[in-house]
Design a protein around this motif. Sequence first.
Motif, PDB file in Angstrom:
ATOM      1  N   UNK A   8       0.854  -1.172   0.000  1.00 41.93           N
ATOM      2  CA  UNK A   8       0.000   0.000   0.000  1.00 41.93           C
ATOM      3  C   UNK A   8       0.893   1.226   0.000  1.00 41.93           C
ATOM      4  N   UNK A   9       0.526   2.285  -0.726  1.00 39.87           N
ATOM      5  CA  UNK A   9       1.303   3.512  -0.643  1.00 39.87           C
ATOM      6  C   UNK A   9       1.183   4.062   0.767  1.00 39.87           C
ATOM      7  N   UNK A 107      -1.794  -2.510  12.298  1.00 41.86           N
ATOM      8  CA  UNK A 107      -2.058  -3.137  11.009  1.00 41.86           C
ATOM      9  C   UNK A 107      -0.769  -3.214  10.190  1.00 41.86           C
ATOM     10  N   UNK A 108      -0.005  -2.125  10.188  1.00 36.89           N
ATOM     11  CA  UNK A 108       1.256  -2.092   9.431  1.00 36.89           C
ATOM     12  C   UNK A 108       2.256  -3.073  10.027  1.00 36.89           C
ATOM     13  N   UNK A 126       9.819  -1.612   5.375  1.00 38.42           N
ATOM     14  CA  UNK A 126       8.972  -0.462   5.013  1.00 38.42           C
ATOM     15  C   UNK A 126       7.721  -0.419   5.890  1.00 38.42           C
ATOM     16  N   UNK A 127       7.152  -1.579   6.159  1.00 40.42           N
ATOM     17  CA  UNK A 127       5.955  -1.627   6.999  1.00 40.42           C
ATOM     18  C   UNK A 127       6.298  -1.258   8.451  1.00 40.42           C
ATOM     19  N   UNK A 128       7.427  -1.756   8.953  1.00 43.23           N
ATOM     20  CA  UNK A 128       7.839  -1.420  10.318  1.00 43.23           C
ATOM     21  C   UNK A 128       8.145   0.073  10.430  1.00 43.23           C
ATOM     22  N   UNK A 144      11.190  -5.269  15.777  1.00 39.47           N
ATOM     23  CA  UNK A 144      11.113  -6.045  14.533  1.00 39.47           C
ATOM     24  C   UNK A 144      12.180  -5.606  13.529  1.00 39.47           C
ATOM     25  N   UNK A 145      12.476  -4.321  13.492  1.00 45.45           N
ATOM     26  CA  UNK A 145      13.564  -3.846  12.629  1.00 45.45           C
ATOM     27  C   UNK A 145      14.894  -4.450  13.109  1.00 45.45           C
TER      28      UNK A 145
END
Length: 194
Positions: A8-9, A107-108, A126-128, A144-145
């Motif tokens: 998703x952008x 959600x991300x 990118x999501x994290x 998580x990163x």
Amino acid sequence: SGYKSGLMPTSNEHDDAAGVAPGLSPDATKVAAQIFAACTEKLGIDGDKIFQSFVATGSFKTALGVTDAAIEGLYGRAHQQFLIGQYERAEEIFRTLCALDRSRSDFWLGLGICYRVRGDDAAALRMFDRAADLVPSDAIPHFHRFDVFMRQENWDEAVQACAAFEANSCGTEHDNIIKSFVKLKTALEMRQTG
């Protein structure tokens, strides 16, 4: 399996422009509106009205009239699918949740964890990052990163992610997160001194 990632952008310089969909340029918004209207027309739905509501509110959740209870139900379903090993299905649901409500960091995070499980570290990061941008004081995206960077043996980034987790940790994180963090930090320290 023919399974593909659909990111998703997140945001861009056009997000605040009037009449522009979040994450899209003005030209891309026009094309997206046309595609959305054409697809929904086949279902007998006024896609133009829904898409314009999305542009106005920045939220598909609002544009579609999705309730908070439905969102929470989907969120529970995504967790359930993940826990039983249905990672592709969990990812699809988390991606839907991100599209419906771009403001929820959890959600991300869920989407990022799904990407990490299937080995797409770049997408996971990118999501994290998106989750961390949404809630800067949350330590979990940094954990998580840190995990991803340690597995990649990207030591400089691991050091930074470790420090970010420690700076934002409030001590109330789940025991499994704390235990895993301690193991990762110990491995990093051994790497630095060894």
